[in-house]
Design a protein around this motif. Structure first.
Motif, mmCIF file in Angstrom:
data_model
loop_
_atom_site.group_PDB
_atom_site.id
_atom_site.type_symbol
_atom_site.label_atom_id
_atom_site.label_comp_id
_atom_site.label_asym_id
_atom_site.label_seq_id
_atom_site.Cartn_x
_atom_site.Cartn_y
_atom_site.Cartn_z
ATOM 1 N N ARG A 187 54.963 -23.891 66.909
ATOM 2 C CA ARG A 187 55.192 -23.239 65.618
ATOM 3 C C ARG A 187 56.186 -24.026 64.778
ATOM 4 N NH1 ARG A 187 53.914 -17.987 64.262
ATOM 5 N NH2 ARG A 187 55.914 -17.736 63.204
ATOM 6 N N GLY A 188 57.200 -24.574 65.414
ATOM 7 C CA GLY A 188 58.161 -25.380 64.672
ATOM 8 C C GLY A 188 57.520 -26.621 64.075
ATOM 9 N N ILE A 189 56.671 -27.274 64.872
ATOM 10 C CA ILE A 189 55.968 -28.463 64.380
ATOM 11 C C ILE A 189 54.974 -28.074 63.283
ATOM 12 C CG2 ILE A 189 54.430 -30.346 65.026
ATOM 13 C CD1 ILE A 189 55.645 -30.206 67.843
ATOM 14 N N GLN A 190 54.284 -26.963 63.489
ATOM 15 C CA GLN A 190 53.334 -26.494 62.483
ATOM 16 C C GLN A 190 54.029 -26.181 61.163
ATOM 17 O OE1 GLN A 190 51.716 -23.270 64.927
ATOM 18 N NE2 GLN A 190 49.684 -24.191 64.759
ATOM 19 N N ARG A 191 55.242 -25.665 61.245
ATOM 20 C CA ARG A 191 55.995 -25.358 60.027
ATOM 21 C C ARG A 191 56.213 -26.621 59.193
ATOM 22 N NH1 ARG A 191 57.925 -20.532 57.413
ATOM 23 N NH2 ARG A 191 59.451 -21.209 55.891
ATOM 24 N N ILE A 192 56.566 -27.708 59.858
ATOM 25 C CA ILE A 192 56.819 -28.961 59.150
ATOM 26 C C ILE A 192 55.532 -29.510 58.543
ATOM 27 C CG2 ILE A 192 57.583 -31.347 59.401
ATOM 28 C CD1 ILE A 192 59.457 -30.390 61.629
ATOM 29 N N ILE A 193 54.462 -29.556 59.356
ATOM 30 C CA ILE A 193 53.188 -30.094 58.870
ATOM 31 C C ILE A 193 52.661 -29.262 57.705
ATOM 32 C CG2 ILE A 193 50.779 -30.549 59.468
ATOM 33 C CD1 ILE A 193 51.714 -31.044 62.351
ATOM 34 N N GLY A 194 52.671 -27.944 57.864
ATOM 35 C CA GLY A 194 52.174 -27.065 56.808
ATOM 36 C C GLY A 194 52.998 -27.170 55.539
ATOM 37 N N THR A 195 54.318 -27.352 55.678
ATOM 38 C CA THR A 195 55.183 -27.489 54.512
ATOM 39 C C THR A 195 54.861 -28.755 53.733
ATOM 40 O OG1 THR A 195 56.994 -26.244 55.536
ATOM 41 C CG2 THR A 195 57.567 -27.737 53.739
ATOM 42 N N VAL A 196 54.655 -29.858 54.438
ATOM 43 C CA VAL A 196 54.308 -31.119 53.771
ATOM 44 C C VAL A 196 53.007 -30.969 52.988
ATOM 45 C CG1 VAL A 196 53.643 -33.524 54.129
ATOM 46 C CG2 VAL A 196 55.552 -32.565 55.419
ATOM 47 N N LEU A 197 51.995 -30.395 53.626
ATOM 48 C CA LEU A 197 50.711 -30.203 52.952
ATOM 49 C C LEU A 197 50.845 -29.225 51.780
ATOM 50 C CD1 LEU A 197 48.350 -29.962 56.063
ATOM 51 C CD2 LEU A 197 48.731 -31.938 54.570
ATOM 52 N N GLY A 198 51.657 -28.194 51.965
ATOM 53 C CA GLY A 198 51.880 -27.233 50.890
ATOM 54 C C GLY A 198 52.590 -27.845 49.697
ATOM 55 N N ALA A 209 48.288 -21.450 57.021
ATOM 56 C CA ALA A 209 49.058 -20.412 56.333
ATOM 57 C C ALA A 209 50.230 -21.018 55.576
ATOM 58 C CB ALA A 209 49.548 -19.378 57.336
ATOM 59 N N GLN A 210 50.903 -21.995 56.186
ATOM 60 C CA GLN A 210 52.046 -22.627 55.538
ATOM 61 C C GLN A 210 51.648 -23.430 54.310
ATOM 62 O OE1 GLN A 210 55.405 -22.267 56.055
ATOM 63 N NE2 GLN A 210 54.536 -20.592 57.246
ATOM 64 N N VAL A 211 50.419 -23.906 54.267
ATOM 65 C CA VAL A 211 49.931 -24.611 53.080
ATOM 66 C C VAL A 211 49.982 -23.678 51.871
ATOM 67 C CG1 VAL A 211 47.927 -25.737 52.027
ATOM 68 C CG2 VAL A 211 48.500 -26.177 54.421
ATOM 69 N N PHE A 212 49.780 -22.368 52.113
ATOM 70 C CA PHE A 212 49.852 -21.378 51.041
ATOM 71 C C PHE A 212 51.264 -20.821 50.871
ATOM 72 C CE2 PHE A 212 45.362 -21.231 52.300
ATOM 73 C CZ PHE A 212 44.745 -21.353 51.070
ATOM 74 N N VAL A 213 51.992 -20.653 51.975
ATOM 75 C CA VAL A 213 53.335 -20.072 51.916
ATOM 76 C C VAL A 213 54.289 -20.957 51.110
ATOM 77 C CG1 VAL A 213 55.385 -19.534 53.285
ATOM 78 C CG2 VAL A 213 53.143 -18.726 54.031
ATOM 79 N N THR A 214 54.180 -22.272 51.273
ATOM 80 C CA THR A 214 55.101 -23.187 50.597
ATOM 81 C C THR A 214 55.005 -23.094 49.077
ATOM 82 O OG1 THR A 214 55.088 -24.683 52.493
ATOM 83 C CG2 THR A 214 55.803 -25.591 50.387
ATOM 84 N N PRO A 215 53.822 -23.260 48.470
ATOM 85 C CA PRO A 215 53.763 -23.087 47.012
ATOM 86 C C PRO A 215 54.053 -21.663 46.573
ATOM 87 C CG PRO A 215 51.562 -23.413 47.932
ATOM 88 C CD PRO A 215 52.531 -23.712 49.027
ATOM 89 N N LEU A 216 53.766 -20.688 47.431
ATOM 90 C CA LEU A 216 54.090 -19.295 47.116
ATOM 91 C C LEU A 216 55.593 -19.125 46.938
ATOM 92 C CD1 LEU A 216 53.668 -16.188 47.046
ATOM 93 C CD2 LEU A 216 53.633 -16.245 49.543
#
Length: 358
Positions: free
Chosen positions: A246-257, A296-303
């Motif tokens: 989950r920690g790694i996913q947070r970073i990857i998703g944030t970059v894409l977001g 999900a983080q791809v959407f959470v970041t711009p949100l």
């Protein structure tokens, strides 16, 4: 390789669009009304009040209502404490540095306390991520609107989300029995686990906030609470491996977001368009938050960043820079907090084995 594959696996859907629609409407309507009234300074209070709709996603109507009333009440308390904290700092004449450290300390306490409350209530999503975000974001606003207006917007948004949560009872085919099972008390083992989890939130949020503040003062970064939010993400999970993922996913998703948000910002959206982006991202986040955390983080970041820009306009490039730096700091701290107990147990086991007679 197995861990990598699991991080990019999408679980099957479970009527997630129902929850996504409720949450999107719950945040869109209050925000668009504030835009039409020219009061985007109150947008952040509506945004956090709308978090009420996130809870009780798959429950029967009565149980969902009870869960959302408790969750909404807790969020309203956090909002109140946050805006009072900001006013107290201004009244005491604290310097920017002192106010920042006071905010880190207060947010850390909120992280531990709300984690314990949510665990005892057995609410899902678990943990205090939303409460950390709400408290720190509101407490860091330099110019607070009148207190009664902040609370009015928060309360009205919360009530609106409660009504949305039970609105499907109007449709006979969607109506669920107006009953709720007896609450199940936590066992002694669960109480102990909840206490340990609260300590984990205290440690992770406190360490991340401290490190982010020090790095920020050194390199000129801001928004240290984003690191605190990212630090508690790995604390939710079934196993150590799942939490690290989950920690790694947070970073990857944030970059894409951030890439997605940069594309949106190139279009120079006006406030009502920003609200539409927020609603679409809220829908996307709820569609995938329980199925695929990276997506999900791809959407959470711009949100999150669109809501920040709506409430307190600032240079977008600075927000994007701060978001990725703070997320990496926080996720790294969270992963370290998750891994540390397992490493300690292994060291103790090896030491004990070495002491055994040959």
């Amino acid at each position: 390789m197995k861990l990598f594959a699991e991080m990019f696996t999408i679980a099957p859907g479970n009527k997630d669009h129902h929850v996504a629609i409720r949450c999107a409407v719950g945040v869109f309507v209050p925000l668009i009304i504030l835009v039409l009234l020219g009061r985007t300074d109150l947008a952040i209070f509506a945004s956090f009040g709308a978090f009420t709709g996130i809870y009780g996603r798959g429950e029967m109507h009565r149980k969902r209502l009870l869960i959302q009333v408790r969750a909404g009440s807790l969020m309203l308390l956090v909002i109140l404490l946050a805006t009072l904290s900001a006013r107290a700092g201004q009244a005491l004449g604290l310097s920017d540095t002192a106010a920042t450290w006071a905010q880190v300390a207060a947010t850390t306490l909120v992280a531990g306390a709300c984690s314990l409350v949510i665990a005892r209530w057995r609410h899902r999503p678990a943990g205090s991520l939303f409460h950390i975000f709400a408290f720190a974001a509101i407490a860091s606003i330099p110019s607070q609107p009148p207190l009664w207006q902040c609370l009015l917007v928060s309360v009205l948004t919360t009530v609106f989300c409660l009504l949305i949560g039970i609105s499907s009872r109007l449709v006979r085919s969607r109506r669920t029995p107006w009953a709720t099972p007896e609450p199940v008390r936590l066992t002694p083992e669960e109480e102990r686990a909840a206490g340990l989890e609260a300590v984990g939130y205290l440690v992770a949020a406190g360490l991340a906030g401290t490190l982010a503040t020090l790095v920020g003062q050194w390199l000129g970064f801001g928004h240290n609470y984003w690191a605190m939010v990212a630090a508690v993400v790995p604390l939710v999970g079934r196993t150590t491996r799942h939490r690290v993922a989950r920690g790694i996913q947070r970073i990857i998703g944030t970059v894409l977001g951030l890439i997605l948000l940069a594309g949106v910002l190139l279009l120079h959206p006006v406030p009502w368009q920003t609200v539409l982006v927020i609603a679409v991202c809220q829908f996307g986040a709820e569609m995938f938050i329980a199925r695929q955390y990276v997506l999900a983080q791809v959407f959470v970041t711009p949100l999150a960043l669109s809501a920040t820009l709506l409430a307190a306009p600032t240079a977008p490039e600075l927000l994007l820079r701060d978001r990725i730096v703070e997320t990496v700091i926080g996720a790294a701290v969270g992963i370290a907090v998750v891994v540390a107990p397992a490493v300690w147990r292994r060291i103790r086991a090896n030491t004990a084995a070495q002491r055994l007679p040959a």
